[in-house]
Write a protein that holds these residues in place. Structure first.
Motif, PDB file in Angstrom:
ATOM      1  N   VAL A 159       0.836  -1.192   0.000  1.00 14.16           N
ATOM      2  CA  VAL A 159       0.000   0.000   0.000  1.00 14.16           C
ATOM      3  C   VAL A 159       0.877   1.251   0.000  1.00 14.16           C
ATOM      4  O   VAL A 159       1.857   1.338   0.742  1.00 14.16           O
TER       5      VAL A 159
ATOM      6  N   ALA B  98      -6.088  -0.686   2.390  1.00 16.39           N
ATOM      7  CA  ALA B  98      -5.788   0.738   2.243  1.00 16.39           C
ATOM      8  C   ALA B  98      -6.167   1.503   3.500  1.00 16.39           C
ATOM      9  O   ALA B  98      -5.413   2.367   3.969  1.00 16.39           O
TER      10      ALA B  98
ATOM     11  N   SER C 142      -4.804   6.613  -0.708  1.00 14.06           N
ATOM     12  CA  SER C 142      -3.957   5.431  -0.812  1.00 14.06           C
ATOM     13  C   SER C 142      -4.360   4.527  -1.963  1.00 14.06           C
ATOM     14  O   SER C 142      -5.490   4.571  -2.448  1.00 14.06           O
TER      15      SER C 142
ATOM     16  N   ALA D 174      -3.751   0.305  -3.021  1.00 20.81           N
ATOM     17  CA  ALA D 174      -3.294  -0.992  -2.534  1.00 20.81           C
ATOM     18  C   ALA D 174      -3.204  -1.973  -3.692  1.00 20.81           C
ATOM     19  O   ALA D 174      -4.036  -1.949  -4.604  1.00 20.81           O
TER      20      ALA D 174
END
Length: 111
Positions: free
Chosen positions: A9, A73, A96, A98
């Motif tokens: 991540v 995330a 974020s 992932a």
């Protein structure tokens, strides 16, 4: 028992409200947090440059596959928030991405 997957991540954000001592500390350590230092680790790795505008935090999250990338995330963002708060660093606009390493397809070149 649920199947566990490993997620890489990247949490990105912007610095916000940095105090003068925090700025000085970040600038003093900038060489230790540049592009060549970026790693995906369970404890997390912080990367930024001397402009002190934005940063990235890379980590490895292991969680149930059924929970998916969204939970990975969210867990990574919580981890990044905790690490930044513990270091006394202000931030904003976390986002974020992932990647599920267990389902990622690897294309091999044929000879």
């Amino acid at each position: 028992m649920a199947t566990q997957h490993t997620y890489r991540v990247i949490v990105r954000g912007k610095w916000d409200g940095l105090t003068a001592p925090a700025r000085e500390r970040l600038l003093a350590e900038v060489a230790d947090h540049g592009l060549s230092q970026m790693r995906f680790t369970p404890e997390g790795s912080l990367a930024y440059d001397a402009a002190l505008h934005s940063f990235s935090y890379r980590c490895v999250i292991v969680s149930d596959a059924a929970d998916g990338e969204e939970l990975a995330a969210a867990l990574a963002e919580e981890q990044a928030e905790h690490a930044l708060r513990a270091a006394g660093l202000g931030y904003r606009e976390l986002r974020s991405t992932a990647t599920d390493m267990d389902t990622m397809k690897i294309n091999r070149k044929s000879r």
